[in-house]
Motif scaffolding. Structure first.
Motif, PDB file in Angstrom:
ATOM      1  N   MET A  79       0.840  -1.221   0.000  1.00 30.50           N
ATOM      2  CA  MET A  79       0.000   0.000   0.000  1.00 30.50           C
ATOM      3  C   MET A  79       0.863   1.255   0.000  1.00 30.50           C
ATOM      4  N   ASP A  80       1.921   1.257   0.809  1.00 31.54           N
ATOM      5  CA  ASP A  80       2.784   2.449   0.851  1.00 31.54           C
ATOM      6  C   ASP A  80       3.472   2.664  -0.492  1.00 31.54           C
ATOM      7  N   ARG A  81       3.901   1.583  -1.084  1.00 27.62           N
ATOM      8  CA  ARG A  81       4.575   1.718  -2.381  1.00 27.62           C
ATOM      9  C   ARG A  81       3.633   2.240  -3.448  1.00 27.62           C
ATOM     10  N   LEU A  82       2.442   1.690  -3.519  1.00 23.26           N
ATOM     11  CA  LEU A  82       1.488   2.083  -4.566  1.00 23.26           C
ATOM     12  C   LEU A  82       0.956   3.491  -4.325  1.00 23.26           C
ATOM     13  N   ARG A  83       0.867   3.870  -3.042  1.00 24.64           N
ATOM     14  CA  ARG A  83       0.461   5.256  -2.757  1.00 24.64           C
ATOM     15  C   ARG A  83       1.530   6.236  -3.295  1.00 24.64           C
ATOM     16  N   GLU A  84       2.800   5.910  -3.040  1.00 26.25           N
ATOM     17  CA  GLU A  84       3.885   6.785  -3.529  1.00 26.25           C
ATOM     18  C   GLU A  84       3.901   6.824  -5.053  1.00 26.25           C
ATOM     19  N   LYS A  85       3.673   5.683  -5.641  1.00 25.63           N
ATOM     20  CA  LYS A  85       3.641   5.630  -7.119  1.00 25.63           C
ATOM     21  C   LYS A  85       2.488   6.440  -7.662  1.00 25.63           C
ATOM     22  N   TYR A  86       1.345   6.325  -6.985  1.00 24.35           N
ATOM     23  CA  TYR A  86       0.172   7.092  -7.465  1.00 24.35           C
ATOM     24  C   TYR A  86       0.453   8.593  -7.380  1.00 24.35           C
ATOM     25  N   GLU A  87       1.092   9.012  -6.299  1.00 24.88           N
ATOM     26  CA  GLU A  87       1.407  10.435  -6.169  1.00 24.88           C
ATOM     27  C   GLU A  87       2.396  10.879  -7.252  1.00 24.88           C
ATOM     28  N   ASN A  88       3.352  10.050  -7.599  1.00 24.73           N
ATOM     29  CA  ASN A  88       4.272  10.365  -8.682  1.00 24.73           C
ATOM     30  C   ASN A  88       3.536  10.416 -10.010  1.00 24.73           C
ATOM     31  N   SER A  89       2.592   9.508 -10.152  1.00 28.84           N
ATOM     32  CA  SER A  89       1.836   9.466 -11.401  1.00 28.84           C
ATOM     33  C   SER A  89       0.991  10.729 -11.559  1.00 28.84           C
ATOM     34  N   LEU A  90       0.519  11.279 -10.431  1.00 30.80           N
ATOM     35  CA  LEU A  90      -0.254  12.526 -10.514  1.00 30.80           C
ATOM     36  C   LEU A  90       0.637  13.651 -11.043  1.00 30.80           C
ATOM     37  N   GLU A  91       1.904  13.722 -10.603  1.00 31.19           N
ATOM     38  CA  GLU A  91       2.796  14.762 -11.074  1.00 31.19           C
ATOM     39  C   GLU A  91       3.160  14.553 -12.554  1.00 31.19           C
TER      40      GLU A  91
ATOM     41  N   HIS B  35       1.353  13.002 -14.737  1.00 25.70           N
ATOM     42  CA  HIS B  35       0.164  13.244 -15.567  1.00 25.70           C
ATOM     43  C   HIS B  35      -0.065  14.731 -15.718  1.00 25.70           C
ATOM     44  N   ALA B  36       0.249  15.467 -14.618  1.00 22.04           N
ATOM     45  CA  ALA B  36       0.070  16.921 -14.712  1.00 22.04           C
ATOM     46  C   ALA B  36       1.047  17.493 -15.747  1.00 22.04           C
ATOM     47  N   GLU B  37       2.198  16.957 -15.897  1.00 23.07           N
ATOM     48  CA  GLU B  37       3.182  17.423 -16.868  1.00 23.07           C
ATOM     49  C   GLU B  37       3.029  16.675 -18.193  1.00 23.07           C
ATOM     50  N   GLN B  38       2.005  15.820 -18.238  1.00 22.54           N
ATOM     51  CA  GLN B  38       1.629  15.081 -19.418  1.00 22.54           C
ATOM     52  C   GLN B  38       2.724  14.121 -19.886  1.00 22.54           C
TER      53      GLN B  38
ATOM     54  N   ARG C 109      -3.765   9.496 -19.058  1.00 24.30           N
ATOM     55  CA  ARG C 109      -4.771   9.388 -17.984  1.00 24.30           C
ATOM     56  C   ARG C 109      -5.062   7.923 -17.665  1.00 24.30           C
ATOM     57  N   ASP C 110      -4.977   7.109 -18.673  1.00 24.26           N
ATOM     58  CA  ASP C 110      -5.251   5.679 -18.458  1.00 24.26           C
ATOM     59  C   ASP C 110      -4.199   5.084 -17.520  1.00 24.26           C
ATOM     60  N   GLU C 111      -2.962   5.464 -17.676  1.00 28.69           N
ATOM     61  CA  GLU C 111      -1.925   4.957 -16.791  1.00 28.69           C
ATOM     62  C   GLU C 111      -2.128   5.473 -15.357  1.00 28.69           C
ATOM     63  N   LEU C 112      -2.608   6.729 -15.247  1.00 29.48           N
ATOM     64  CA  LEU C 112      -2.879   7.294 -13.926  1.00 29.48           C
ATOM     65  C   LEU C 112      -3.990   6.502 -13.223  1.00 29.48           C
ATOM     66  N   GLN C 113      -4.992   6.221 -14.014  1.00 21.33           N
ATOM     67  CA  GLN C 113      -6.113   5.481 -13.408  1.00 21.33           C
ATOM     68  C   GLN C 113      -5.676   4.073 -12.959  1.00 21.33           C
ATOM     69  N   ARG C 114      -4.812   3.441 -13.742  1.00 21.25           N
ATOM     70  CA  ARG C 114      -4.338   2.115 -13.336  1.00 21.25           C
ATOM     71  C   ARG C 114      -3.549   2.201 -12.042  1.00 21.25           C
ATOM     72  N   ASP C 115      -2.716   3.239 -11.912  1.00 22.12           N
ATOM     73  CA  ASP C 115      -1.964   3.392 -10.649  1.00 22.12           C
ATOM     74  C   ASP C 115      -2.905   3.664  -9.478  1.00 22.12           C
ATOM     75  N   GLU C 116      -3.982   4.401  -9.757  1.00 25.35           N
ATOM     76  CA  GLU C 116      -4.958   4.687  -8.680  1.00 25.35           C
ATOM     77  C   GLU C 116      -5.654   3.410  -8.252  1.00 25.35           C
ATOM     78  N   ILE C 117      -6.039   2.614  -9.243  1.00 28.91           N
ATOM     79  CA  ILE C 117      -6.723   1.344  -8.921  1.00 28.91           C
ATOM     80  C   ILE C 117      -5.799   0.430  -8.137  1.00 28.91           C
ATOM     81  N   ALA C 118      -4.524   0.384  -8.532  1.00 27.40           N
ATOM     82  CA  ALA C 118      -3.573  -0.461  -7.800  1.00 27.40           C
ATOM     83  C   ALA C 118      -3.429   0.025  -6.370  1.00 27.40           C
ATOM     84  N   LYS C 119      -3.416   1.366  -6.176  1.00 22.22           N
ATOM     85  CA  LYS C 119      -3.320   1.913  -4.819  1.00 22.22           C
ATOM     86  C   LYS C 119      -4.538   1.520  -3.999  1.00 22.22           C
TER      87      LYS C 119
END
Length: 516
Positions: free
Chosen positions: A193-205, A207-210, A214-224
């Motif tokens: 959970m800690d690892r996937l949370r950190e990954k999701y937060e990285n994925s948000l950054e 995704h913001a820088e494109q 978005r599909d990859e972001l959503q997959r990281d969110e689902i994994a979290k």
């Protein structure tokens, strides 16, 4: 107050001796001279004796006399052996030695019918054998029960051991393993959970820088989210085990141990019940065998008692010869082959004729004055001889006079004979005899015939002449014989007394003082 000795005629005078008694009364009728006060022999003075006797009067006088009593009975051996039937049931005679036979110790005297006893013995032998087999079977069942009890107890104890081992295995093994596995799952899911949370937060950054879609972001969110859910699940499973599964398993294993131990107690109690039952069966069979063996021994003992042997030498006398007047003897006849014998029936008597005694009966008024050692003379009519004797014993209980004289009470007195050798050889049991026992001597005392003394309650009195009639004169009576009574107060030597019961009108009806 006068003495309270009852007025009774002592001893028994047979009818055949009535003449002797009459002569005694005639002699008593002799009267002493008033001055001398002594009885004087009246032989040759027939007219005076006849006059006194006809008037039924006699004078009191001072005299010496023996206190004796006369009794009749029969001779018997002092020592005799009575042989009775010792069977518990009646039987019949099949063989008997002739009466009058002289036998030695060990000789067969009587043989009773034993057919019924032999039949019962045969049946009882079979019963004993059956009882022995039943006892052996019961003892075998007892031993089997002991083995079964041990087996059942071992099985129950094994279940206790297995339950305790299962409890120890669960506590030291399964429980610890489950706790460790649950903790490892919690730690692993937390790291994921800690690892996937950190990954999701990285994925948000990114995704913001494109840099990622978005599909990859959503997959990281689902994994979290899945990791968070897995962590929550691991925590929940750990909580459920510790709070619910662990107590339940612990109680179950502890219950299994307690139930196994309770089963051991139940098995022990059941074993005790079963063993007690088998033990009781053994005791019952043993007691049944003992009873049958005792009965068999009793029957064999009874069989031995069908033969009666002489315990010592003697002359055979049938019991029926001694009891000829007995109603049963009269009905069934003498001892003989075929005669019915009941339990304890007297069959044969073996008398020892070397020592004889006279068995006589004395009136209860005299029995209290008879003592062992007193001299006696025994007249035996069958041989026409009189022999000396000594009182041997006095019966304890009085015997009645039967239907002919129900008020008579007499005691049996045994008098040991002291005959010479030539007379002793002629004596036989059941010979009739007449015995005179000397109870004592009275010297220099006032005396009157016993027929002259009467009694009313505790007061004794005599009838003395008063003109043409008589008055009652209270007297105090001392010692008495069957002929004379000693007067210790109330009469003086020479006083006349009446020898018979006065007739109607002969007694003056005037009050009298009973105190002397």
């Amino acid at each position: 107050m006068l003495g309270n000795m009852s007025r009774r005629t002592t001893g028994r005078t047979p009818l055949r001796r009535g003449g002797a008694l009459a002569k005694t009364l005639v002699a008593l009728a002799g009267v002493a001279a008033v001055g001398g006060g002594l009885f004087v022999a009246v032989a040759g003075e027939g007219r005076q004796a006849e006059a006194v006797t006809s008037a039924d009067l006699v004078r009191a006088g001072v005299r010496d006399f023996e206190i004796t009593t006369l009794a009749t009975g029969e001779l018997e051996a002092r020592n005799k052996i009575e042989l009775r039937s010792r069977l518990d049931a009646q039987s019949t005679i099949v063989n008997v030695v002739p009466e009058g036979t002289r036998v030695r110790a060990g000789d067969l005297l009587v043989e009773l019918n034993s057919d019924q006893l032999r039949s019962e013995i045969d049946g009882k032998v079979l019963e004993v054998q059956e009882a022995e087999f039943a006892l052996k079977s019961a003892e075998a069942e007892y031993r089997i029960q002991l083995s079964e009890n041990a087996s059942q107890l071992r099985k129950a104890q094994l279940q206790v051991d297995l339950a305790e081992l299962a409890l120890q295995q669960w506590r030291d093994g399964d429980h610890q393993l489950t706790v460790t596995q649950n903790q490892m799952t919690v730690d692993r899911t937390k790291r994921d959970m800690d690892r996937l949370r950190e990954k999701y937060e990285n994925s948000l950054e990114l995704h913001a820088e494109q840099f990622i879609s978005r599909d990859e972001l959503q997959r990281d969110e689902i994994a979290k989210l899945e990791a968070e859910a897995a962590y929550d699940k691991a925590l929940k499973e750990q909580q459920i085990y510790l709070e619910f599964q662990y107590p339940r398993d612990e109680r179950q294993y502890l219950s299994d141990v307690e139930e196994a131990k309770a089963e051991v107690l139940r098995v022990q109690e059941q074993n005790a019940v079963n063993l007690e039952s088998k033990s009781a069966a053994v005791e019952n069979r043993r007691e049944a065998l003992r009873l049958r063996q005792d009965k068999l021994a009793e029957l064999r003992d009874q069989l031995d008692k069908t033969k009666i042997y002489a315990p010592g030498p003697g002359l055979v006398v049938y019991a029926t010869s001694l009891n000829r007047d007995d109603w049963r003897t009269q009905q069934e006849g003498p001892i003989a082959v075929g005669r019915t014998i009941r339990p304890n029936d007297l069959i044969i008597v073996l008398p020892d004729t070397s020592e004889m005694s006279a068995s006589v009966r004395v009136h209860e008024s005299i029995a209290g004055r008879v003592r062992p050692g007193q001299p006696a003379s025994v007249s035996i009519e069958a041989i026409g001889q009189t022999v000396r004797g000594v009182v041997d014993s006095i019966g304890v209980l009085a015997e009645g006079g039967g239907w002919r004289d129900p008020n008579r009470r007499e005691y049996t007195v045994k008098v040991r004979l002291l005959p010479s050798d030539d007379i002793a050889a002629r004596l036989k049991p059941a010979m009739r005899c007449e015995t005179r026992i000397t109870l004592g001597n009275v010297e220099d005392s006032i005396a009157v015939p016993v027929q002259a003394v009467f009694q009313e309650g505790p007061i004794r009195y005599v009838y003395t002449p008063h003109g043409s009639r008589f008055v009652r004169q209270p007297v105090q009576v001392g010692r008495r014989s069957d002929a004379f009574a000693e007067i210790t107060a109330g009469l003086a030597p020479g006083d006349q007394v009446l020898l018979r019961q006065p007739r109607a009108g002969e007694v003056l009806s005037q009050p009298w003082d009973p105190v002397a």
